[in-house]
Write an enzyme that holds these catalytic residues in place. Structure first.
Site, short mmCIF file in Angstrom:
data_model
loop_
_atom_site.label_atom_id
_atom_site.label_comp_id
_atom_site.label_asym_id
_atom_site.label_seq_id
_atom_site.Cartn_x
_atom_site.Cartn_y
_atom_site.Cartn_z
N TRP A 155 0.85 -1.19 0.00
CA TRP A 155 0.00 0.00 0.00
C TRP A 155 0.89 1.25 0.00
O TRP A 155 0.72 2.16 -0.80
CB TRP A 155 -0.88 -0.05 1.25
CG TRP A 155 -1.82 1.09 1.44
CD1 TRP A 155 -3.06 1.21 0.89
CD2 TRP A 155 -1.64 2.24 2.27
NE1 TRP A 155 -3.64 2.38 1.32
CE2 TRP A 155 -2.80 3.02 2.17
CE3 TRP A 155 -0.59 2.69 3.10
CZ2 TRP A 155 -2.96 4.23 2.85
CZ3 TRP A 155 -0.75 3.89 3.77
CH2 TRP A 155 -1.92 4.65 3.65
N GLY A 186 19.80 18.40 20.24
CA GLY A 186 20.58 17.16 20.18
C GLY A 186 20.99 16.73 18.79
O GLY A 186 22.15 16.47 18.53
N GLU A 195 2.32 12.56 25.74
CA GLU A 195 1.33 11.92 24.86
C GLU A 195 0.87 10.57 25.40
O GLU A 195 -0.10 10.02 24.92
CB GLU A 195 1.87 11.79 23.44
CG GLU A 195 3.05 10.85 23.33
CD GLU A 195 3.54 10.70 21.89
OE1 GLU A 195 3.70 11.71 21.20
OE2 GLU A 195 3.77 9.55 21.49
N HIS A 219 13.94 17.12 27.51
CA HIS A 219 13.27 17.80 26.39
C HIS A 219 11.94 17.13 26.14
O HIS A 219 11.82 15.92 26.17
CB HIS A 219 14.15 17.73 25.13
CG HIS A 219 13.40 18.11 23.89
ND1 HIS A 219 13.04 19.41 23.61
CD2 HIS A 219 12.92 17.37 22.86
CE1 HIS A 219 12.38 19.44 22.47
NE2 HIS A 219 12.28 18.21 22.00
N HIS A 241 10.23 23.01 12.39
CA HIS A 241 9.43 22.20 11.47
C HIS A 241 9.34 22.82 10.09
O HIS A 241 8.71 22.28 9.19
CB HIS A 241 8.04 21.96 12.05
CG HIS A 241 8.12 21.27 13.39
ND1 HIS A 241 8.27 21.96 14.56
CD2 HIS A 241 8.17 19.96 13.71
CE1 HIS A 241 8.37 21.11 15.55
NE2 HIS A 241 8.32 19.88 15.07
N1 GLN Z 1 17.42 14.67 21.10
C1 GLN Z 1 16.43 14.40 20.10
C2 GLN Z 1 16.80 15.11 18.82
O1 GLN Z 1 17.30 16.16 18.85
C3 GLN Z 1 15.04 14.81 20.54
C4 GLN Z 1 14.00 14.46 19.52
C5 GLN Z 1 12.56 14.67 19.95
O2 GLN Z 1 12.26 15.41 20.81
N2 GLN Z 1 11.65 14.02 19.30
O3 GLN Z 1 16.55 14.66 17.73
ZN ZN Z 2 11.25 17.57 20.32
#
Ligand code: GLN
Ligand code: ZN
Length: 761
Positions: free
Chosen positions: A17, A434, A607, A643, A696
């Protein structure tokens, strides 16, 4: 008693798919061919369910992208920017809504309840809906004509559809309901005219914490629908937890109600015992886990059926999965490399349907009929239970002893802050989250190494070169706390899963995450143990290249848990503590070798919150404890960072406080205003990085923009507490834009620092 299915995975045994979809997007297949290929896949899936003997086979659950998008499009909810002119929505418009186009950005995407599936959020702004095409009807006809299947059309119910949509205010909801209910009514009438017997309306919203008024609205909706198509039988399907207004729900004017007896077992069973079940309705018994991959304890399931038949006779029961099987991989038949001990204890979608058939058979024809299936499942589960992997006494004992202690850093934050002065950071310290860009070159290198074309030495050398380059870049840019860049990781959970004991990876255990994107979650099958340091090599190498502090970087226990398939024989909290204790050793290894700042990422902590607010407390207690177990054993002078990706700080400030991390960075660049106001209401004294730009998007933010963001943050945060960083990892970004953005970020920070110093003079 009948068997029923709620939804079948779309992706196909070999992700055909996904491949078909991507070939079409890449222009390699014409639309007509594409639709034909998709039809074939769809029919194969129906045929399989028919061959297994499932009585009520879902139709219309298949999609070319996402079933919620299908529903929006079916009602003509196409935002203006796609320039849609009425009638059947063209395929190009459909995919533009899902993925964006040259001229219009995509619709937002978000998580489907507490799963890792993401749906396209319908935008209802200023659109007058109409039925553009009766999709469930087409699906029904196709199954009937091509395969002789009398399918059960599946549609997301009106209330859940509206609740998941955006672009309207609460006060507009009644008007929207008045608009949309007649459209559902029309769909149902047409299905009834076609001779459809049952239709499944999914209302998972009914398991969330809804109000009495909302329940009244649901009653109103279903009364209208019943009046519109009285001959049609509606199966009102709920899943993912127990229903909130049980007695109201079972008395809705519908012919059947489906309940989740896996994830809402206790609540639903209790309600069933207390309030009974109407004599004129079918009960859909969701008893095979649609969210996990383990073979069921069939004897227990059969007992459950017996208990339920105490209230509802066999004739009025359907046995079914707890939810759509969309959330599990397709079939075990492709797993040729898995150890039999593990493979035998697994059940993917196809095997789950077989389990349902066995349970129906047992209820109808007695135990002897299904002796073989029951024995096999018993043996497989027992063998795994007795295997050394599930009996690592050392792991179990250390979890037990950690439970009797409070996981807590020895000193208060104030004292730790003093000791952490040794880091000699300026005020408004700058850093990143990171990861740095995972270029094609990096991904190719990893592939070569995995395939054996590169030796580990060659690959390690390559990773080191990347680290060296980026330490250099970070020094030139002038960041204060550096990172090694995570070039050695494809995925932040997989990387640790491959190195910890108790994890295994399937060959083909893919599930759809969103659109054509599939993920293959690690499987936690045994007691989790630390085997050897996992991140030390890269972190130490990076630190050896610079005088500035380099952050050690690990994924937290709750995120590893929430993004894996987890064993079902012990509680999730216990697994979380096992992971936490293994990671604690990693943290200690980093510290012992001179790493002074360690970041433990927990993007999935929030989440993982249960759907019901009443269950948040228990979850947060163990989730916070797992994080603290991971981080509590370091010295006061070692700085712990964490984070989280998007996080509604306002309703999450207490759990964040409880984590007791010295510094947290969270993604807020898209909702800065709200966040700032929540600091006015709540006091927070530890370090905090409010992502100052949105990673993003490929857009490079200007220095001035960032100055504004920093200055607005400074209205509520102290300069010594406020960290300056992008809002998430940079692995999906390009090299050039990353460097420019970080340069602007550092320049902006310097400007603000200067202003502040002048001001203070
Ligand atoms: N340390 C990860 C990065 O920088 C954190 C990613 C995330 O928060 N999804 O990619
Ligand atoms: Zn993140």
């Amino acid at each position: 008693m009948k068997s029923s299915n709620l939804g079948y995975p779309r992706i196909g045994e070999n992700r055909e798919w996904k491949k078909t979809l991507e070939a079409f997007w890449a222009g390699k297949v014409e639309e007509e061919d594409f639709l034909l290929q998709m039809e074939q896949i769809r029919l194969q899936h129906l045929q399989k369910q028919k061959d297994k003997g499932i009585d009520y086979i879902p139709v219309g659950d298949f999609t070319l992208y996402d079933h919620i998008l299908d529903t929006a499009v079916m009602f003509g909810f196409v935002p203006k920017r796609y320039e849609y002119e009425g009638g059947k929505v063209p395929l190009s418009t459909y995919f533009a809504m899902a993925r964006g186009s040259q001229t219009a950005v995509a619709s937002e995407m978000t998580k489907w309840f507490n799963t890792n599936y993401h749906y396209i959020v319908p935008e209802l702004t200023g659109i007058k809906p109409t039925v553009t095409e009766n999709k469930p009807l087409l699906a029904y006809r196709e199954a009937k004509e091509k395969l002789g299947i009398n399918g059960k059309p599946v549609i997301v119910g009106p209330y859940t559809f509206l609740k998941l949509s955006k672009g309207y205010e609460q006060k507009q909801l009644p008007a929207l309901i008045l608009q949309i209910v007649p459209l559902y009514a029309q769909i149902l009438q047409e299905l009834a005219e076609e001779g459809v017997e049952w239709v499944q309306l999914d209302e998972p919203t009914l398991v969330t914490s809804i109000t009495a008024d909302e329940m009244k609205t649901v009653s109103y909706i279903y009364k209208q629908l019943q009046e519109a198509a009285p001959e049609l039988k509606i199966m009102l399907q709920t899943y993912f937890d127990s229903v909130e207004y049980y007695s109201e729900v079972i008395n809705l004017p519908v012919a059947g109600v489906g309940l989740d007896f896996v994830h809402g077992l206790e609540g639903n069973l209790q309600s069933l015992a207390t309030y009974g079940f109407p004599k004129d309705k079918i009960l859909g018994v969701g008893l095979i886990d649609g969210r996990n991959i383990w073979r069921s304890q069939l004897t227990d399931k059969a007992k459950l059926v017996e208990i339920i038949t105490g209230t509802v006779p066999k004739e009025r029961l359907w046995l079914q999965p707890s939810s759509s099987l969309l959330h599990v991989p397709v079939t075990l038949s492709q797993e040729t490399n898995l150890h039999p001990l593990i493979k035998d204890a697994l059940a993917f979608a196809d095997e789950k349907l077989d389990e349902i058939q066995s349970l129906v058979k047992r209820a109808l024809h007695g135990e002897t009929e299904v002796m073989k299936e029951f024995n096999q499942s018993e043996t497989a589960r027992n063998d795994l239970a007795q295997s050394p992997a599930r009996n690592r006494l050392e792991v179990q004992e250390s979890v037990a002893s950690s439970l009797s202690q409070v996981a807590k850093r020895p000193s208060s934050f104030d004292k730790r802050r003093e000791d952490q002065q040794v880091l000699e950071l300026p005020f408004l310290p700058t850093t990143t989250i990171g990861s740095f860009p995972q270029t094609i070159e990096i991904r190719q290198a990893r592939r070569k190494w995995r395939r054996g074309e590169w030796t580990t030495e060659v690959y390690d050398q390559f990773v080191q070169e990347q680290i060296k380059t980026w330490i250099g870049i970070q020094e030139v840019i002038g960041l204060d706390v550096l990172v090694h860049g995570e070039f050695e990781r494809t995925d932040m959970v997989e990387f640790f899963g491959e190195k910890l004991g108790g994890f295994i990876f399937t060959q083909n255990g893919w599930v759809q995450s969103y659109g054509s994107r599939c993920v293959k979650p690690p499987v936690i099958y045994g007691d989790v143990e630390f085997l050897q340091p996992m991140t030390v090599k890269e972190s130490l190498y990076a630190q050896s290249l610079t005088k500035k502090p380099v952050k050690g970087m690990i994924t937290g226990p709750v995120t590893i848990l929430n993004w894996s398939f987890v064993r079902d024989d012990i509680s999730r909290s216990e697994v979380a503590f096992q992971i936490a204790l293994a990671l604690q050793k990693e943290v200690e290894s980093l510290e012992a070798l001179g790493i002074k700042i360690i970041q433990v990422d927990e993007p999935a902590l929030r989440e993982g919150l249960p759907l019901k607010k009443s269950a948040w407390g228990t979850y947060l207690d163990w989730a916070v404890k797992a994080f603290r177990l991971t981080t509590c054993s370091v010295q006061d002078s070692t700085q712990i960072h964490t984070h989280m990706c998007y996080c509604d700080f306002h309703d999450f400030i207490e759990p964040i406080n409880q984590l007791d991390a010295d510094v947290i960075s969270i993604e807020t660049s898209r909702s800065h205003g709200e966040l700032i106001s929540s600091f006015n209401d709540n006091k927070y004294d530890k370090g905090i990085g409010l992502g100052v730009y949105d990673i993003h998007s490929p857009r490079v933010p200007t220095r001035e923009e960032i100055v504004n963001v920093i200055e607005s943050g400074l209205q509520v945060l102290e300069p010594t507490q406020f960290w300056i960083n992008p809002d998430c990892g940079l692995k999906t970004r390009g090299i050039e834009e990353t460097i420019q953005s970080l340069q602007n970020m550092v320049a902006a920070t310097r400007l603000v620092r200067e202003k502040l110093s002048v001001h203070n003079r």
